[in-house]
Write an enzyme that holds these catalytic residues in place. Structure first.
Site, mmCIF file in Angstrom:
data_model
loop_
_atom_site.group_PDB
_atom_site.id
_atom_site.type_symbol
_atom_site.label_atom_id
_atom_site.label_comp_id
_atom_site.label_asym_id
_atom_site.label_seq_id
_atom_site.Cartn_x
_atom_site.Cartn_y
_atom_site.Cartn_z
ATOM 1 N N CYS A 47 -23.671 -10.909 26.868
ATOM 2 C CA CYS A 47 -23.615 -9.831 26.148
ATOM 3 C C CYS A 47 -24.189 -9.795 24.697
ATOM 4 O O CYS A 47 -24.766 -8.822 24.215
ATOM 5 C CB CYS A 47 -22.123 -9.686 25.853
ATOM 6 S SG CYS A 47 -21.334 -10.605 24.585
ATOM 7 N N GLY A 269 -19.610 -15.522 9.057
ATOM 8 C CA GLY A 269 -19.444 -15.761 10.312
ATOM 9 C C GLY A 269 -20.536 -14.974 11.143
ATOM 10 O O GLY A 269 -20.703 -15.084 12.144
ATOM 11 N N THR A 271 -20.426 -12.116 12.280
ATOM 12 C CA THR A 271 -19.763 -11.410 13.537
ATOM 13 C C THR A 271 -19.927 -9.766 13.164
ATOM 14 O O THR A 271 -19.517 -9.204 13.879
ATOM 15 C CB THR A 271 -18.518 -11.863 13.637
ATOM 16 O OG1 THR A 271 -17.422 -11.272 12.471
ATOM 17 C CG2 THR A 271 -18.481 -13.257 14.112
ATOM 18 N N SER A 356 -15.007 -14.597 8.530
ATOM 19 C CA SER A 356 -14.177 -15.058 7.429
ATOM 20 C C SER A 356 -13.559 -13.723 7.040
ATOM 21 O O SER A 356 -13.618 -12.469 7.268
ATOM 22 C CB SER A 356 -15.374 -15.174 6.392
ATOM 23 O OG SER A 356 -16.000 -14.058 6.118
ATOM 24 N N LEU A 413 -17.009 -11.928 -3.725
ATOM 25 C CA LEU A 413 -15.578 -11.915 -3.355
ATOM 26 C C LEU A 413 -15.208 -13.285 -3.271
ATOM 27 O O LEU A 413 -15.718 -14.076 -2.525
ATOM 28 C CB LEU A 413 -15.024 -11.177 -2.210
ATOM 29 C CG LEU A 413 -13.639 -11.248 -1.613
ATOM 30 C CD1 LEU A 413 -12.893 -10.691 -2.697
ATOM 31 C CD2 LEU A 413 -13.575 -10.877 -0.219
ATOM 32 N N PHE A 811 -21.464 -7.476 43.083
ATOM 33 C CA PHE A 811 -20.757 -6.425 43.322
ATOM 34 C C PHE A 811 -21.471 -5.152 43.751
ATOM 35 O O PHE A 811 -20.690 -3.922 43.394
ATOM 36 C CB PHE A 811 -19.745 -6.277 42.217
ATOM 37 C CG PHE A 811 -19.273 -7.450 41.373
ATOM 38 C CD1 PHE A 811 -18.633 -8.355 41.912
ATOM 39 C CD2 PHE A 811 -19.876 -7.616 40.078
ATOM 40 C CE1 PHE A 811 -17.974 -9.690 41.518
ATOM 41 C CE2 PHE A 811 -19.428 -8.825 39.305
ATOM 42 C CZ PHE A 811 -18.363 -9.927 39.967
ATOM 43 N N ALA A 1092 -20.955 -5.398 51.952
ATOM 44 C CA ALA A 1092 -19.996 -4.929 53.093
ATOM 45 C C ALA A 1092 -19.245 -5.925 53.642
ATOM 46 O O ALA A 1092 -18.797 -5.676 54.889
ATOM 47 C CB ALA A 1092 -20.989 -4.132 54.186
ATOM 48 N N SER A 1093 -18.689 -6.804 53.055
ATOM 49 C CA SER A 1093 -18.029 -8.065 53.461
ATOM 50 C C SER A 1093 -18.152 -8.413 54.659
ATOM 51 O O SER A 1093 -17.301 -9.230 55.408
ATOM 52 C CB SER A 1093 -16.364 -7.180 53.379
ATOM 53 O OG SER A 1093 -16.126 -6.456 52.440
ATOM 54 N N GLU A 1257 -6.552 -12.376 52.490
ATOM 55 C CA GLU A 1257 -7.787 -11.650 51.723
ATOM 56 C C GLU A 1257 -7.620 -10.044 51.362
ATOM 57 O O GLU A 1257 -7.072 -9.144 52.011
ATOM 58 C CB GLU A 1257 -9.073 -11.654 52.815
ATOM 59 C CG GLU A 1257 -10.160 -11.256 52.043
ATOM 60 C CD GLU A 1257 -11.620 -11.261 53.172
ATOM 61 O OE1 GLU A 1257 -12.364 -10.685 52.865
ATOM 62 O OE2 GLU A 1257 -11.293 -11.947 54.080
HETATM 63 C C1 LIG Z 1 -16.451 -9.540 19.474
HETATM 64 C C2 LIG Z 1 -15.698 -9.053 18.185
HETATM 65 C C3 LIG Z 1 -14.319 -8.607 18.263
HETATM 66 C C4 LIG Z 1 -13.894 -8.263 17.017
HETATM 67 N N1 LIG Z 1 -12.725 -7.668 17.170
HETATM 68 C C5 LIG Z 1 -12.066 -7.257 16.148
HETATM 69 C C6 LIG Z 1 -10.826 -6.740 16.281
HETATM 70 O O1 LIG Z 1 -10.069 -6.778 17.455
HETATM 71 N N2 LIG Z 1 -10.306 -6.329 15.027
HETATM 72 C C7 LIG Z 1 -10.921 -6.073 13.796
HETATM 73 O O2 LIG Z 1 -10.355 -5.694 12.863
HETATM 74 N N3 LIG Z 1 -12.061 -6.865 13.811
HETATM 75 C C8 LIG Z 1 -12.595 -7.345 14.877
HETATM 76 N N4 LIG Z 1 -13.890 -7.894 14.671
HETATM 77 C C9 LIG Z 1 -14.763 -7.648 13.611
HETATM 78 C C10 LIG Z 1 -14.497 -9.063 12.736
HETATM 79 O O3 LIG Z 1 -13.350 -9.292 12.178
HETATM 80 C C11 LIG Z 1 -15.513 -8.931 11.629
HETATM 81 O O4 LIG Z 1 -16.890 -8.878 11.999
HETATM 82 C C12 LIG Z 1 -15.516 -10.168 10.704
HETATM 83 O O5 LIG Z 1 -13.964 -10.313 10.192
HETATM 84 C C13 LIG Z 1 -16.547 -10.004 9.683
HETATM 85 O O6 LIG Z 1 -16.294 -11.410 9.124
HETATM 86 P P1 LIG Z 1 -17.876 -12.421 9.236
HETATM 87 O O7 LIG Z 1 -17.512 -13.613 8.197
HETATM 88 O O8 LIG Z 1 -18.412 -12.464 10.431
HETATM 89 O O9 LIG Z 1 -18.709 -11.505 8.203
HETATM 90 P P2 LIG Z 1 -20.464 -11.315 7.975
HETATM 91 O O10 LIG Z 1 -20.785 -10.604 9.195
HETATM 92 O O11 LIG Z 1 -20.854 -12.892 7.957
HETATM 93 O O12 LIG Z 1 -20.525 -10.398 6.918
HETATM 94 C C14 LIG Z 1 -20.180 -9.128 6.795
HETATM 95 C C15 LIG Z 1 -20.411 -8.449 5.501
HETATM 96 O O13 LIG Z 1 -19.417 -9.005 4.537
HETATM 97 C C16 LIG Z 1 -20.108 -9.423 3.508
HETATM 98 N N5 LIG Z 1 -19.597 -10.567 2.666
HETATM 99 C C17 LIG Z 1 -19.244 -11.544 3.570
HETATM 100 N N6 LIG Z 1 -18.513 -12.364 2.650
HETATM 101 C C18 LIG Z 1 -18.637 -11.887 1.418
HETATM 102 C C19 LIG Z 1 -18.312 -12.468 -0.033
HETATM 103 N N7 LIG Z 1 -17.531 -13.395 -0.098
HETATM 104 N N8 LIG Z 1 -18.592 -11.702 -1.169
HETATM 105 C C20 LIG Z 1 -19.113 -10.410 -0.898
HETATM 106 N N9 LIG Z 1 -19.507 -10.023 0.424
HETATM 107 C C21 LIG Z 1 -19.167 -10.726 1.544
HETATM 108 C C22 LIG Z 1 -21.524 -9.610 3.740
HETATM 109 O O14 LIG Z 1 -22.489 -9.358 2.563
HETATM 110 C C23 LIG Z 1 -21.737 -8.595 4.932
HETATM 111 O O15 LIG Z 1 -22.039 -7.420 4.378
HETATM 112 C C24 LIG Z 1 -14.703 -8.345 15.896
HETATM 113 C C25 LIG Z 1 -15.860 -8.651 16.105
HETATM 114 C C26 LIG Z 1 -16.531 -9.059 17.050
HETATM 115 C C27 LIG Z 1 -18.018 -9.649 16.863
HETATM 116 S S1 FES Z 2 -23.316 -13.799 25.240
HETATM 117 FE FE1 FES Z 2 -21.551 -12.968 25.351
HETATM 118 S S2 FES Z 2 -20.500 -13.903 23.537
HETATM 119 FE FE2 FES Z 2 -22.516 -14.643 23.458
#
Ligand SMILES: Cc1cc2nc3c(=O)[nH]c(=O)nc-3n(C[C@H](O)[C@H](O)[C@H](O)COP(=O)(O)OP(=O)(O)OC[C@H]3O[C@@H](n4cnc5c(N)ncnc54)[C@H](O)[C@@H]3O)c2cc1C
Ligand code: FES
Ligand code: FES
EC number: 1.2.3.1
Length: 1326
Positions: A47, A269, A271, A356, A413, A811, A1092-1093, A1257
């Site tokens: 993904c 992170g 993420t 984070s 932060l 599938f 088709a199984s 099955e």
């Molecule tokens: C697959 C997936 C599922 C998710 N599911 C959920 C969910 O169910 N619910 C939900 O709420 N969230 C969800 N998220 C979002 C996730 O919580 C956030 O992406 C995550 O918390 C961001 O943190 P990070 O450290 O990865 O940020 P990064 O991607 O590293 O940074 C994000 C931003 O924060 C800023 N930043 C980071 N740290 C600081 C700091 N100390 N000071 C100033 N700026 C800073 C960075 O400059 C940047 O702009 C999901 C994300 C993914 C990828």
């Molecule tokens: S390829 Fe799906 S989580 Fe990385």
């Protein structure tokens, strides 16, 4: 940024070996690095957004605060390599291998039959491995939590979980001794089950597993430990081509850098930043990494609150909160409890390990699960800059991004202060998503109330919602107006009115589901009201507060609104028939043999198409697709793309030497595009990244054309169809309707994305001689790829060899489509003279390839008031998309299968495939049956409601009972069907549970249970004899080893394992003598798609035939030397010049269908099955929980019960996804929104029914038992509330559908928009 003195060296370890990267590119992820640079292809791409877990690896780091080594799972696709300085990475290859020593996790997942296609397996293995590195004997709960971020499309998860449970403490099953415990059930089943000794419940032998020995694990590299103990204080800089990564060693340096580059984000992170850079085109030339600044990870506990460092991961935050909750009195931990609740459901373990707290807060996603709680909990942000420190509140102004309330560009932060809650203060969190766990929320909320001590008078109130705007939204004004009010129903009504007014959501709001979201806004408020009331009443009782008797009572029925569904650990028993006791031990047929590739899947040694190492001079191809739904192509300008240094060529329709697909289904668009996602041309470049970047430079101008049709309704209006109507009729429908009661209803069934974990991929290697091509392709039909490439290139078929080693799930989605990608890549290969690799991104795969046909059905049913159905007239329309593809066949199969298990004398079935401007829909497991039969079963349910009888009675009454003929006059006996039905009724204790469900429903107002039992008569095979032919080629070599080849493809369904079981039985040699290398068009020509199984059936007969021919040839030799060994006989045969190679052939089952007459014998045979499911729904949120499922299937004589049970469970869970969570969303312009695993939710491990028992099955359709159980529960709600019991049935039964069907005062109070006044965000296409 210029590169003044070159990059620093990036040092990290992978599987115990040091990696020193002198030119680390910040844009390169760990996944790419592992696969491309280190050739460690065990870690998979599926993904690219962190949401499937296929790329899970373990990272170990020295924690500067605790001074301990932290081992944690991550998704490698989101980890920039530059973030790994000083870290140790462990991949699936690093923990064990077949060549050296298997790790117990690898051994157990394979031997417990936890792998099918195996594409998800390395990720599963690594999630479990990381868990075991932290907890030698984890609890089952921890196991579930560890696996929640890993998707599997094949197995249905049960077997994976079983393998993990072998490591768990046995204390988790609190139900031991109650008869509900898994262990008890095994005992119960094996003793009572049919009272026969030929029934077995063991699919693997636990005793044979090697123990887990933690001393064998890789240690944290001493060199990294030394580096951590004497940290490098200088700044590390890594320069990439476009991006520079700067990692300061001290806080002061970080602040200076932030002042110097205020626009540069901090990467923690990744993420949030990572997915935005990948999918939304966000670009940051400079990235600042605070990973080495320990000050940002400090946690401080004071007497009034907790301060958590911004760099702490969400997993760490979870632990910190849990610790505080255990240490502090309950009244102080209200906010922490609410945060912890959401942290349990937020994403999978890998994401929580990476993400984070700071990144989460600063990202301010509108769906943020933590920000609403932090906001109502009065959290404060501690900021740092060169100027000094500063505090700002995490309030609605900050969340709305107001400059005055936000961080200054040069600030970072440092930490977040979360105060303790106080006595008389309550904080609660609410959340509703498409499924219970691991899905972004539709709406969430944090709510806090503080009462004047000893009273129910509101002193302070804060409410914040997520998912209802572009940021977290506060209901500040409403809260202010409620201050001083008593906590009672009047206040609640007023609160609902105020909040709905303040938190208003326009009809066209992005994300859609507007009325559902509005309803949730007030439903959550109601839940909050009740929860607080309950707490308040406990508190006043505790403190004997005077006047507390006036607090409103909560009726027992209303208590059901209070609790969310807990996550439970699925349990269950799988039973199957043992082989005959006289069967020789060496004969493997009928035994639960492990998947041939199981161990290779588990160690990452199984090679999938894109795992083939880069070949010499290989180039990468990326596809350019239409952004318009129906338009004329005015011009294509790729000059700018060609100017990019690494771009080699752009392939258009003009480059095709032969035929460009069909007249109405071109491989590459010529003048006109028919849908968004229509492939127009392809870029060939040195690398995948360059090819994808070049796509952005191609300029296409369009002129929109009319009509543009997306919905079935519009297609009907425009008479836009792909093929003629298909019709079957029996009896006299018109006459029958004259004498009976009638119902006329509509049913809408949404489409489904295949979501095979391995996206479409192909590698074309042109050879130097005679225009030969070797094609490695992930397909269910290599002969079709071969034929299409031949006609596209205008070269004979015999020059093209297609190889299929294994397919990471198909599938039906890899029946037709791979030929298109194979042909386009082949054109590129021939034009450039280079090998071409084409790997679709998940987004492109979902956009381009189409899926299951959405269906709109209308039925008119005539019945007697005893439930006997006299006449049924069904008209179905499927949304075929823009080209014919398999739509005509799907329509035919749909019509042929509509009657399902029912004998109705007067019938008329009509079906049409609509042509729309959407990507062409195609083959999908069940081929129309799962959609069509939902109409039939909905009709049965509606009749039951009208007659006031339970649906199962109507089913029973109308089911085929004796040998009979179908509507198309094929004779069959329903005996097995009836047996399955009765057995399922008995095994599921259906009737007593029906009563229990009713009892439960009487007592509970806001939660309801539903139960349904659904029969299935499923015809296997294709409706043509020639499609059932199959061939095999078996060679015996002089050492006695045997190579088997056949026409089937290994898609995960274990066909190769079954074929070797057959060959072993026939040749009477152990399976260890036998081998299957691949499916290749050079060894077995003119094969039929594996679909088709019938794949195992027809190919099994061909293999059997080949083996019998060989054995016949060997007979005289064996007779002459009966005491000889297999090797002796083979040696002798060779000496005597007996051919040791034979082709086996199966001519196919007779099958035909005459559509003119409406008669035929279209199917070789039927399989029968019955499933019973029970669910519980939350009427206020629409959520549901699957309490129990029992499946009984007739597998006849199973070749391999472990594999067949795996197929049953996998298909069931996939069907459950179709009917409950998998929802495709299209924009009004025909753009598919749901193009990733974030937006499209296939079932996860937490969706498996709490109790899952299987026998025999099954097919996808049995998943509908969950749908009808939900409908049963909804019907109970509507009966209780005097709402009409019949309502338009829509599948999937998402929380939105369920919530809105459970009409109540909250659905009534929300504002409704006139559809004419706004443009909706998405359109329904079924
Ligand atoms: C697959 C997936 C599922 C998710 N599911 C959920 C969910 O169910 N619910 C939900 O709420 N969230 C969800 N998220 C979002 C996730 O919580 C956030 O992406 C995550 O918390 C961001 O943190 P990070 O450290 O990865 O940020 P990064 O991607 O590293 O940074 C994000 C931003 O924060 C800023 N930043 C980071 N740290 C600081 C700091 N100390 N000071 C100033 N700026 C800073 C960075 O400059 C940047 O702009 C999901 C994300 C993914 C990828
Ligand atoms: S390829 Fe799906 S989580 Fe990385
Ligand atoms: S085995 Fe899990 S995706 Fe195929």
């Amino acid at each position: 940024m210029p590169c003044p003195s070159g990059s620093d060296a990036l040092v990290f370890f992978v599987n115990g070996r040091k990696v020193t990267e002198r030119n680390a590119d910040p844009e390169v992820t760990l996944l790419t690095f592992l696969r491309k640079n280190l050739g460690l292809t065990g870690t998979k791409y599926a993904c690219g957004r962190g949401s499937c877990g296929a790329c899970t690896v373990m990272v170990s780091k020295h924690d500067p605060v605790s001074k301990k080594i932290r081992h944690f799972s991550v998704t490698a696709c989101l980890v920039p390599i530059c973030s790994l300085y000083g870290a140790a990475v462990t991949t699936v290859e690093g923990i064990g291998s077949i060549k050296t020593r298997l790790h117990p996790v690898q051994e157990r997942i394979a031997k417990s039959h936890g792998t099918q296609c195996g594409f998800c397996t390395p990720g599963m293995v690594m999630s479990m491995y990381a868990l075991l590195r932290n907890h030698l004997h984890p609890s089952e709960k921890q196991l579930m939590e560890a696996l929640r971020g890993n998707l599997c499309r094949c197995t249905g998860y049960r077997s994976i979980l079983e393998s993990g449970k072998t490591f768990c403490m046995m204390t988790d099953c609190h139900q031991k001794g109650t008869g509900k415990c898994c262990m008890d059930q095994r005992e119960n089943h094996s003793s009572s089950l049919d009272r026969k000794s030929d029934i077995c419940t063991e699919l693997f032998a636990k005793e044979e597993f090697q123990p887990l020995d933690p001393t064998q694990e890789l240690i944290f590299p001493p060199e990294l430990l030394r580096m951590a103990e004497n940290p490098e204080k200088g700044t590390l800089t890594f320069y990439g081509e476009r991006v520079t990564w700067i990692s300061p060693g001290t806080l002061q340096d970080l602040l200076e850098l932030k002042a110097k580059h205020p626009e540069a984000p901090l990467v923690l992170g990744n993420t949030s930043l990572g997915p935005a850079m990948k999918s939304q085109g966000h670009f940051h030339p400079i990235l600042l990494s605070p990973a080495r600044i320990s000050e940002l990870s400090v946690v401080t506990k004071t007497s009034d609150g907790l301060t958590i460092g911004a760099a702490c991961s969400l997993a760490q935050v979870k632990d910190i909160l849990a610790e505080s909750i255990s240490e502090l009195p309950e009244e102080k931990t209200q906010t922490y409890r609410a945060l912890l609740k959401h942290l349990r459901t937020l994403a999978g373990q890998q994401i929580r390990n990476m993400a984070s707290l700071g990144g989460h807060i600063i990202s301010r996603h509108c769906y943020s699960d933590l920000n609403p709680i932090l906001a109502v909990g009065n959290a404060t942000l501690n900021l740092l800059s060169e100027e000094g420190t500063r505090q700002i509140p995490l309030n609605e102004h900050f969340l709305a991004g107001l400059a005055s309330a936000d961080l200054k560009p040069e600030e970072i932060l440092e930490s977040v202060y979360i105060p303790h809650s106080r006595k008389w203060e309550f904080v609660f969190a609410f959340r509703q998503a498409q499924c219970l766990q691991n899905a972004l929320p539709d709406v969430n909320a944090g709510m806090r109330v503080l009462f004047k001590e000893g009273t129910d008078t509101i002193e302070d109130l804060s409410i914040a919602y997520g998912g209802v705007g572009t940021a977290t939204v506060s209901a500040h004004k409403s809260c202010q107006q409620l201050l001083g009010r008593h906590w009672n129903e009047l206040m609640l009504d007023e609160a609902c009115r105020l909040v709905l007014d303040e938190v208003s959501l326009p009809g066209s709001a992005p994300g859609g589901k507007v009325e559902f979201k509005r309803t949730l806004v007030v439903s959550f408020l109601f839940k909050f009201y009740l929860k607080v009331l309950k707490e308040l009443k406990t508190l006043v009782r505790q403190f004997s507060v005077p006047g507390s008797s006036r607090y409103p009572e909560i009726s027992d029925g209303f208590l059901s609104a209070l609790e969310d569904f807990p996550v439970t650990i699925p349990q269950g028993v799988q039973t199957y028939q043992k082989v005959d006791s006289h069967q020789p031990l060496r004969d493997p047929v009928g035994r639960p043999i492990m998947h041939l590739s199981g161990l290779k899947h588990a160690t990452g040694e199984a090679i999938f198409c894109d795992d083939i190492p880069r070949v010499d001079k290989e180039l990468f191809m990326a596809l350019v697709t239409s952004t318009r739904a129906h338009a004329k192509i005015i011009s294509i300008d790729f000059s700018e793309a060609l100017e990019l240094p690494e771009v080699v060529d752009v392939i258009t329709a003009k480059d095709i030497p032969g035929t460009n697909g069909g007249e109405d289904d071109k491989l590459l668009a010529v003048d006109e595009v028919l849908c968004v996602g229509h492939v127009i041309c392809a870029v060939v470049a040195e690398t995948d990244i360059q090819a994808k970047q070049a796509i952005e430079k191609i300029k296409i101008t369009y002129e929109d054309l009319e009509p543009v049709i997306f919905t079935i309704e519009d297609a009907i209006k425009h008479n836009s169809f792909l093929c003629p109507e298909k019709k079957l009729e029996q009896g006299n429908i018109k006459e029958a309707f004259e004498k009976v009661d009638q119902i006329v209803e509509e049913v809408h069934v949404g489409g489904q994305e295949h979501f095979y974990m391995e996206t479409q991929r192909v590698l074309v290697i042109p050879k130097t001689e005679d225009k030969e091509l070797d094609i490695y392709v992930s397909t269910q039909d290599p002969a079709h790829v071969q034929k299409t490439v031949s006609s596209t290139l205008n070269i004979p078929i015999n020059r093209i060899t297609c190889h299929v080693k294994r397919v990471g799930g198909g599938f039906g989605g890899k029946v037709g489509r791979p030929s298109v990608f194979g042909a386009i890549a082949a054109v590129g290969a021939v034009k450039t003279g280079h090998p071409i690799r084409l790997v679709l991104d998940r987004e492109d795969d979902m956009l381009i390839t189409g899926g299951r046909h959405p269906l709109f059905g209308k039925y008119k049913v005539g019945f007697m008031n005893n439930g006997r159905i006299k006449a049924l007239d069904i008209e179905c329309y499927i949304n075929g998309g823009c080209t014919l593809d398999h739509s005509e066949l799907v329509t035919e199969f749909l019509i042929l299968k509509l009657e399902n298990a029912y004998k109705i004398r007067n019938l008329r079935f009509r079906g049409r495939a609509c042509m729309t401007n959407l990507p062409s829909n195609t083959a999908f497991r069940g081929f129309g049956f799962p959609q069509g039969t939902l109409v039939t079963e909905s009709c049965i349910t509606a009749v039951a409601a009208k007659c006031g009888l339970p649906p199962e009675k109507i089913r029973e009454k109308n089911m085929y009972k004796t040998v009979d003929k179908t509507i198309y006059k094929q004779a069959f006996s329903p005996e097995t069907l009836i047996r399955c039905w009765n057995e399922c009724l008995e095994r599921s204790s259906f009737h007593s549970r029906r009563m229990q469900v009713e009892e439960f429903n009487k007592k509970n107002y806001w939660k309801k249970k539903g139960i349904a039992i659904i029969p299935m008569k499923f015809s296997v095979g294709f409706a043509a004899t020639s499609f059932h032919q199959a061939a095999a080629l078996v060679h015996i070599y002089t050492d006695g080893s045997v190579l088997v080849t056949h026409g089937g493809n290994e898609l995960g369904q274990g066909i190769h394992t079954k074929m070797l079981q057959v060959a072993s039985r026939e040749l009477k040699v152990p399976m260890s003598y036998l081998h299957i290398c691949e499916t290749s068009t050079a060894t077995v020509p003119n094969t039929i798609a594996t679909a088709a199984s019938v794949g195992a059936d027809v190919n099994g007969r061909a293999v059997q035939n080949a083996c019998q021919i060989l054995l016949k040839r060997l007979e005289p030799i064996i007779k002459k030397n009966p005491e000889g060994t297999w090797e002796n006989w083979i040696e002798a045969a060779f000496e005597q010049r007996i051919s040791l190679s034979a082709t086996g052939y199966f001519r196919g089952y007779k099958a035909f269908m005459d559509w003119e007459k409406g008669e035929g014998d279209p199917f070789p045979y039927y399989v029968y099955g019955v499933a019973c499911s029970e669910v519980e729904i939350d009427c206020l949120t629409g959520a549901h929980k699957k309490t129990r499922t029992d499946i009984v299937m007739d597998a006849c004589c199973s070749l391999n019960p472990a594999i067949d049970i795996g197929q049953i469970e996998g298909a069931f869970i996939q069907g459950m996804g179709l009917y409950t969570t998998e929802e495709l969303q299209y924009s009004p312009e025909g753009v598919l929104y749901s193009r990733s695993s974030d937006e499209y939710k296939i079932p996860t491990i937490t969706d498996v029914p709490e109790e899952f028992n299987g026998l025999g099955e099954s097919g996808m359709f049995l998943g509908s038992s969950v749908f009808f159980a939900i409908m049963d529960a909804v019907a109970a709600v509507r009966r209780e509330r005097d709402a009409a019991e019949d309502f338009t049935v829509k599948s999937p039964a998402t929380p939105e559908q369920v919530r809105m069907a459970c009409a109540d005062r909250f659905t009534e109070m929300i504002p409704r928009d006139d559809p004419k006044t706004f443009k909706p965000w998405s359109i329904p296409i079924a």
